[in-house]
Structures are given as structure tokens and as C-alpha cells.
Design a protein around this motif. Structure first.
Motif, PDB file in Angstrom:
ATOM      1  N   ARG A 120       0.860  -1.183   0.000  1.00  0.00           N
ATOM      2  CA  ARG A 120       0.000   0.000   0.000  1.00  0.00           C
ATOM      3  C   ARG A 120       0.899   1.236   0.000  1.00  0.00           C
ATOM      4  NH1 ARG A 120      -5.451   0.073   2.958  1.00  0.00           N
ATOM      5  NH2 ARG A 120      -5.631  -1.419   1.314  1.00  0.00           N
ATOM      6  N   GLU A 121       0.668   2.136  -0.934  1.00  0.00           N
ATOM      7  CA  GLU A 121       1.469   3.352  -1.026  1.00  0.00           C
ATOM      8  C   GLU A 121       0.807   4.472  -0.229  1.00  0.00           C
ATOM      9  OE1 GLU A 121       1.991   4.063  -5.187  1.00  0.00           O
ATOM     10  OE2 GLU A 121       3.487   2.484  -5.375  1.00  0.00           O
ATOM     11  N   THR A 122       1.613   5.456   0.148  1.00  0.00           N
ATOM     12  CA  THR A 122       1.149   6.569   0.954  1.00  0.00           C
ATOM     13  C   THR A 122       1.459   7.878   0.251  1.00  0.00           C
ATOM     14  OG1 THR A 122       1.574   5.292   2.954  1.00  0.00           O
ATOM     15  CG2 THR A 122       1.348   7.660   3.218  1.00  0.00           C
ATOM     16  N   ASP A 123       0.513   8.790   0.279  1.00  0.00           N
ATOM     17  CA  ASP A 123       0.729  10.138  -0.238  1.00  0.00           C
ATOM     18  C   ASP A 123       0.936  11.067   0.946  1.00  0.00           C
ATOM     19  OD1 ASP A 123       0.331   9.699  -3.098  1.00  0.00           O
ATOM     20  OD2 ASP A 123      -1.749   9.275  -2.554  1.00  0.00           O
ATOM     21  N   TYR A 124       1.883  11.987   0.811  1.00  0.00           N
ATOM     22  CA  TYR A 124       2.170  12.976   1.845  1.00  0.00           C
ATOM     23  C   TYR A 124       1.687  14.321   1.327  1.00  0.00           C
ATOM     24  CZ  TYR A 124       4.848   9.155   3.674  1.00  0.00           C
ATOM     25  OH  TYR A 124       5.201   7.921   4.164  1.00  0.00           O
ATOM     26  N   ILE A 125       0.686  14.876   1.997  1.00  0.00           N
ATOM     27  CA  ILE A 125      -0.008  16.051   1.482  1.00  0.00           C
ATOM     28  C   ILE A 125       0.182  17.219   2.435  1.00  0.00           C
ATOM     29  CG2 ILE A 125      -2.253  16.967   0.797  1.00  0.00           C
ATOM     30  CD1 ILE A 125      -2.964  13.976   0.153  1.00  0.00           C
ATOM     31  N   ASN A 126       0.638  18.344   1.875  1.00  0.00           N
ATOM     32  CA  ASN A 126       0.858  19.559   2.664  1.00  0.00           C
ATOM     33  C   ASN A 126      -0.479  20.260   2.898  1.00  0.00           C
ATOM     34  OD1 ASN A 126       3.667  19.223   2.698  1.00  0.00           O
ATOM     35  ND2 ASN A 126       3.851  20.197   0.703  1.00  0.00           N
ATOM     36  N   ILE A 127      -0.676  20.685   4.155  1.00  0.00           N
ATOM     37  CA  ILE A 127      -1.905  21.354   4.562  1.00  0.00           C
ATOM     38  C   ILE A 127      -1.542  22.722   5.127  1.00  0.00           C
ATOM     39  CG2 ILE A 127      -3.983  21.211   6.007  1.00  0.00           C
ATOM     40  CD1 ILE A 127      -3.710  18.809   4.114  1.00  0.00           C
ATOM     41  N   VAL A 128      -2.355  23.731   4.823  1.00  0.00           N
ATOM     42  CA  VAL A 128      -2.189  25.058   5.414  1.00  0.00           C
ATOM     43  C   VAL A 128      -3.549  25.507   5.954  1.00  0.00           C
ATOM     44  CG1 VAL A 128      -2.481  26.274   3.210  1.00  0.00           C
ATOM     45  CG2 VAL A 128      -1.308  27.401   5.094  1.00  0.00           C
ATOM     46  N   ALA A 129      -3.555  25.966   7.200  1.00  0.00           N
ATOM     47  CA  ALA A 129      -4.784  26.454   7.836  1.00  0.00           C
ATOM     48  C   ALA A 129      -4.556  27.891   8.280  1.00  0.00           C
ATOM     49  CB  ALA A 129      -5.146  25.573   9.026  1.00  0.00           C
ATOM     50  N   TRP A 130      -5.601  28.681   8.271  1.00  0.00           N
ATOM     51  CA  TRP A 130      -5.502  30.104   8.589  1.00  0.00           C
ATOM     52  C   TRP A 130      -6.395  30.472   9.767  1.00  0.00           C
ATOM     53  CZ3 TRP A 130      -2.120  33.301   6.088  1.00  0.00           C
ATOM     54  CH2 TRP A 130      -1.543  32.808   4.917  1.00  0.00           C
ATOM     55  N   GLN A 131      -6.059  31.543  10.437  1.00  0.00           N
ATOM     56  CA  GLN A 131      -6.828  32.209  11.494  1.00  0.00           C
ATOM     57  C   GLN A 131      -7.167  31.245  12.629  1.00  0.00           C
ATOM     58  OE1 GLN A 131      -9.978  34.080   9.247  1.00  0.00           O
ATOM     59  NE2 GLN A 131      -8.629  35.696   8.534  1.00  0.00           N
ATOM     60  N   LYS A 132      -8.436  31.153  13.039  1.00  0.00           N
ATOM     61  CA  LYS A 132      -8.833  30.332  14.182  1.00  0.00           C
ATOM     62  C   LYS A 132      -8.559  28.850  13.930  1.00  0.00           C
ATOM     63  CE  LYS A 132     -10.672  29.853  18.245  1.00  0.00           C
ATOM     64  NZ  LYS A 132      -9.859  30.141  19.417  1.00  0.00           N
ATOM     65  N   THR A 133      -8.765  28.412  12.697  1.00  0.00           N
ATOM     66  CA  THR A 133      -8.474  27.016  12.363  1.00  0.00           C
ATOM     67  C   THR A 133      -6.997  26.725  12.590  1.00  0.00           C
ATOM     68  OG1 THR A 133     -10.257  27.022  10.722  1.00  0.00           O
ATOM     69  CG2 THR A 133      -8.627  25.269  10.539  1.00  0.00           C
ATOM     70  N   ALA A 134      -6.139  27.688  12.242  1.00  0.00           N
ATOM     71  CA  ALA A 134      -4.701  27.527  12.464  1.00  0.00           C
ATOM     72  C   ALA A 134      -4.389  27.409  13.948  1.00  0.00           C
ATOM     73  CB  ALA A 134      -3.937  28.704  11.858  1.00  0.00           C
ATOM     74  N   ASP A 135      -4.986  28.263  14.760  1.00  0.00           N
ATOM     75  CA  ASP A 135      -4.774  28.211  16.210  1.00  0.00           C
ATOM     76  C   ASP A 135      -5.214  26.864  16.781  1.00  0.00           C
ATOM     77  OD1 ASP A 135      -3.720  30.811  16.464  1.00  0.00           O
ATOM     78  OD2 ASP A 135      -5.727  31.686  16.622  1.00  0.00           O
ATOM     79  N   ASN A 136      -6.383  26.389  16.354  1.00  0.00           N
ATOM     80  CA  ASN A 136      -6.887  25.104  16.849  1.00  0.00           C
ATOM     81  C   ASN A 136      -5.998  23.940  16.427  1.00  0.00           C
ATOM     82  OD1 ASN A 136      -9.062  26.243  18.184  1.00  0.00           O
ATOM     83  ND2 ASN A 136     -10.437  26.023  16.435  1.00  0.00           N
ATOM     84  N   CYS A 137      -5.541  23.948  15.186  1.00  0.00           N
ATOM     85  CA  CYS A 137      -4.656  22.876  14.720  1.00  0.00           C
ATOM     86  C   CYS A 137      -3.360  22.852  15.527  1.00  0.00           C
ATOM     87  CB  CYS A 137      -4.347  23.049  13.231  1.00  0.00           C
ATOM     88  SG  CYS A 137      -5.737  22.675  12.153  1.00  0.00           S
ATOM     89  N   ALA A 138      -2.786  24.025  15.768  1.00  0.00           N
ATOM     90  CA  ALA A 138      -1.540  24.098  16.532  1.00  0.00           C
ATOM     91  C   ALA A 138      -1.742  23.640  17.969  1.00  0.00           C
ATOM     92  CB  ALA A 138      -0.990  25.519  16.500  1.00  0.00           C
ATOM     93  N   SER A 139      -2.922  23.885  18.523  1.00  0.00           N
ATOM     94  CA  SER A 139      -3.198  23.522  19.910  1.00  0.00           C
ATOM     95  C   SER A 139      -3.504  22.043  20.090  1.00  0.00           C
ATOM     96  CB  SER A 139      -4.388  24.321  20.445  1.00  0.00           C
ATOM     97  OG  SER A 139      -4.072  25.687  20.491  1.00  0.00           O
ATOM     98  N   TYR A 140      -4.207  21.420  19.138  1.00  0.00           N
ATOM     99  CA  TYR A 140      -4.733  20.086  19.359  1.00  0.00           C
ATOM    100  C   TYR A 140      -4.117  18.982  18.510  1.00  0.00           C
ATOM    101  CZ  TYR A 140      -8.184  22.634  22.007  1.00  0.00           C
ATOM    102  OH  TYR A 140      -8.788  23.456  22.921  1.00  0.00           O
ATOM    103  N   LEU A 141      -3.405  19.320  17.464  1.00  0.00           N
ATOM    104  CA  LEU A 141      -2.811  18.281  16.626  1.00  0.00           C
ATOM    105  C   LEU A 141      -1.356  18.055  17.022  1.00  0.00           C
ATOM    106  CD1 LEU A 141      -4.228  19.132  13.082  1.00  0.00           C
ATOM    107  CD2 LEU A 141      -4.910  17.268  14.610  1.00  0.00           C
ATOM    108  N   ARG A 142      -0.921  16.821  16.917  1.00  0.00           N
ATOM    109  CA  ARG A 142       0.461  16.434  17.178  1.00  0.00           C
ATOM    110  C   ARG A 142       0.849  15.343  16.189  1.00  0.00           C
ATOM    111  NH1 ARG A 142       0.586  20.473  19.082  1.00  0.00           N
ATOM    112  NH2 ARG A 142       0.618  21.119  21.220  1.00  0.00           N
TER     113      ARG A 142
END
Length: 154
Positions: free
Chosen positions: A43-65
Motif C-alpha cells: 500500500r502506497e502513501t501520499d504525503y499532502i501539505n496542509i495550510v490552515a488560517w486564522q482560528k483554524t490555524a490556532d486550533n490545529c496548533a493547539s490540538y494536533l500532534r
């Protein structure tokens, strides 16, 4: 129509930065497994770059690891810039408009400990005053058990 929906695991912790105007921008990469296997049966894997802005960016930085699973809904974006050597570089990324945090943000071992404690609490509350002839199955939790391979159902 430009709509992307992805589910994958973060390959590293998200990076939170701010524009000169103070707008939060968070970038991260997710690994998404392909549905089908290649000719070698892998099974192959794709590595996809994501960019989030404003409140979504704050939430991603706070809750994703790193390793956390997330569902991303957004749009595909291609942009370009000139690098230090003067060559034009093209970047394709997903601009996240909606991010769902899947799974738990706590380490796996902490989740297991919480589940064990919950099972013990449920068992003891369900068996109060009951003389269970087999005893409390969780009384030896955390200690090795003696079981042969013939006793396993698989």
C-alpha cells in the motif's frame, strides 16, 4: 469545483506562524494511505501539505500532534515563488477550511490506562454484593498471567 476531503495522520507536529499583520497560519503534512496496493502488493502513501488560517490555524496548533489522525476538508491551491537561485518553484497544498480532530490527543498508553480503570470501576459497581465465584478479573491487572496458546481463541 475545487473540494478536497482527506483523512490521514500527521507526519510531524504542526508549525504555527503569524503574518506581519498578525494573522495565524499553521502548516503540517498528513500521510494518507491509498486504497489500492501497487504491483508489489504494498500500500502506497501520499504525503499532502496542509495550510490552515486564522482560528483554524490556532486550533490545529493547539490540538494536533505528530501521529494524530485528522480529517481535512478544503480546497487545492497551487502557488509559485522564486527561490534563492532565481528558479520558479511551484507548491501544491490543501487550504484547510474545516479540520476534524480524530482519535485522542493523549498518548496511547494513557488511553489504555483510562480504559482499564473504567472497566474496573464498571465491574466493581456491577458486582457489589454479588459473590462472584471467579473473583474480580481485574484484581491482578498489570501483573503477568499464566495462559497457554491452546487457551487462546485465535
Amino acid at each position: 469545483m475545487n473540494k478536497v476531503i482527506l483523512i490521514g495522520n500527521l507526519t510531524k507536529d504542526p508549525e504555527l506562524r503569524y503574518t506581519p499583520n498578525g494573522v495565524a497560519v499553521c502548516t503540517f503534512t498528513i500521510a494518507v494511505n491509498r486504497q489500492r496496493t501497487n504491483q508489489a502488493g504494498e500500500r502506497e502513501t501520499d504525503y499532502i501539505n496542509i495550510v490552515a488560517w486564522q482560528k483554524t490555524a490556532d486550533n490545529c496548533a493547539s490540538y494536533l500532534r505528530k501521529g494524530r489522525q485528522a480529517a481535512i476538508e478544503g480546497r487545492m491551491q497551487t502557488r509559485s515563488y522564486d527561490n534563492k537561485e532565481g528558479k520558479k518553484v511551484y507548491v501544491t497544498e490543501v487550504v484547510a477550511e474545516n479540520v476534524q480532530f480524530l482519535g485522542s490527543s493523549r498518548p496511547h498508553s494513557e488511553q489504555e490506562n483510562d480504559q482499564d480503570q473504567e472497566r474496573r470501576a464498571n465491574h466493581s459497581s456491577n458486582n457489589k454484593g454479588n459473590n462472584d465465584p471467579f473473583g474480580d478479573p481485574f484484581s491482578q491487572a498489570g501483573k503477568p498471567i499464566n495462559i497457554s496458546d491452546d487457551d487462546l481463541p485465535f
